[in-house]
Scaffold this active site. Sequence first.
Site, PDB file in Angstrom:
ATOM      1  N   GLN A  90      -7.243  -6.465  21.227  1.00  0.00           N
ATOM      2  CA  GLN A  90      -6.182  -5.501  20.932  1.00  0.00           C
ATOM      3  C   GLN A  90      -6.021  -4.459  22.032  1.00  0.00           C
ATOM      4  O   GLN A  90      -5.183  -3.572  21.932  1.00  0.00           O
ATOM      5  CB  GLN A  90      -6.481  -4.810  19.597  1.00  0.00           C
ATOM      6  N   HIS A 156      -9.432  -2.171  17.635  1.00  0.00           N
ATOM      7  CA  HIS A 156      -9.355  -0.807  17.115  1.00  0.00           C
ATOM      8  C   HIS A 156      -9.413   0.270  18.212  1.00  0.00           C
ATOM      9  O   HIS A 156     -10.213   1.203  18.155  1.00  0.00           O
ATOM     10  CB  HIS A 156     -10.451  -0.565  16.065  1.00  0.00           C
ATOM     11  N   GLU A 249      -3.113   2.667   5.213  1.00  0.00           N
ATOM     12  CA  GLU A 249      -2.893   4.018   4.699  1.00  0.00           C
ATOM     13  C   GLU A 249      -1.856   4.798   5.491  1.00  0.00           C
ATOM     14  O   GLU A 249      -1.723   4.620   6.700  1.00  0.00           O
ATOM     15  CB  GLU A 249      -4.194   4.832   4.768  1.00  0.00           C
ATOM     16  N   TYR A 259     -11.136  11.633   6.575  1.00  0.00           N
ATOM     17  CA  TYR A 259     -10.249  10.687   5.903  1.00  0.00           C
ATOM     18  C   TYR A 259     -10.965   9.446   5.380  1.00  0.00           C
ATOM     19  O   TYR A 259     -10.314   8.497   4.944  1.00  0.00           O
ATOM     20  CB  TYR A 259      -9.063  10.360   6.827  1.00  0.00           C
ATOM     21  N   TYR A 270     -13.278  -8.593   4.611  1.00  0.00           N
ATOM     22  CA  TYR A 270     -12.502  -9.798   4.882  1.00  0.00           C
ATOM     23  C   TYR A 270     -13.185 -11.033   4.295  1.00  0.00           C
ATOM     24  O   TYR A 270     -14.383 -11.235   4.460  1.00  0.00           O
ATOM     25  CB  TYR A 270     -12.329 -10.002   6.387  1.00  0.00           C
TER      26      TYR A 270
END
Length: 381
Positions: A90, A156, A249, A259, A270
């Site tokens: 990513q 991430h 979210e 959070y 998963y």
Amino acid sequence: MAWRFVFLSWLLVVALSSVGVAAELQRSEKAAFRVVELTRGLEHPWSVAFLPDGRFLVSERPGRLRLIAADGRLDPRPVGGVPAVVARGQGGLLDVVLHPQFASNGWVYLSYAGGGEGGAGTEVARGRLVGDASGSRLVDLQVIYRQQPKSLGRVHFGSRLVFGGDGMLYITQGDRGEMERAQAPGDLAGKLVRLHDDGRVPADNPWRGVAGARPEAYSTGHRSMQGAALHPQSGALWTHEHGPQGGDEINVIRPGRNYGWPVITYGVNYGLGTKIGVGTHQPGMEQPLYQWTPSIAPSGMAFYTGGRFPGWQGNLFVGALKAQALLRLALDGERVIGEERLLVGQVGRIRDVRQGPDGFLYLLTDAADGRLLRLEPAARP
């Protein structure tokens, strides 16, 4: 007269190829619109910014920054001077935003996966955009932020950049696939970062001066934030982030708040479907404003404030990768009172959503042959 017909036909082909061809009429509950393709041939585009002269700046994840003319023509020459990126998983070149005073200072800000000791991590650099007959480039490049420590993970990184009403730069990030890092105060992974525009740490950041904590951090407990936008009335920063299997979210960011990831989440592991952490609630940890289960894989987010679509005023738009849709959320303060899914399965994975200075909505599709699209109002039949 035959030559005139051929000439006019050629002009029509050129016009259509340069501005794109409108798709079929689309009907929203509050508007009718068409999708116009401005540009294709972008390699996994990630973000779009609007230059004052009508051109577009688009980042491509493999590490290129591209210029697109107002009529949709893609400059074949990438912008020079872009920092080296780690384009794996990513990671790569991610967000691109302009300084609020870009017209006078020329600063362009980039977030990306940067390499170094230990692997890779989210970084932010800025450079001044200049151009001449030989092409466009970034000069005076400065790396103003490096996530520490770096790691070998491929996921991430985040990362959206937003300038707040306070003039500060907000940097969304992820936990780098190592969930425990999001709760570690001395680790920048899983934190939303707040800095001056030159990378200095603000004196009023919530953990500045706290022993063992990173002063750059503004909030903590985040998994992977890929959307961020300022609320047009309150000025508050809203973000969204990917959950695991479920639990994507939307959050309203407040300084010093936790959070929850991975202590609390609405998602599960998963494949296994087993609980992560303690469940969905924990004292001292924030609840999301809104969540999606099953996951939609959100990316890109914009509040609509333009005049082109009166029925969409004040709505929040979110791109979806997995769901391959554009989500329209109707709001009542900090409460979602309605959700509509548009373009489901029609344009592919939507990576970025932006309102342009012209009041249109713009989308980027995440593909090897990615596209820049514009939503334009259409009369209902």
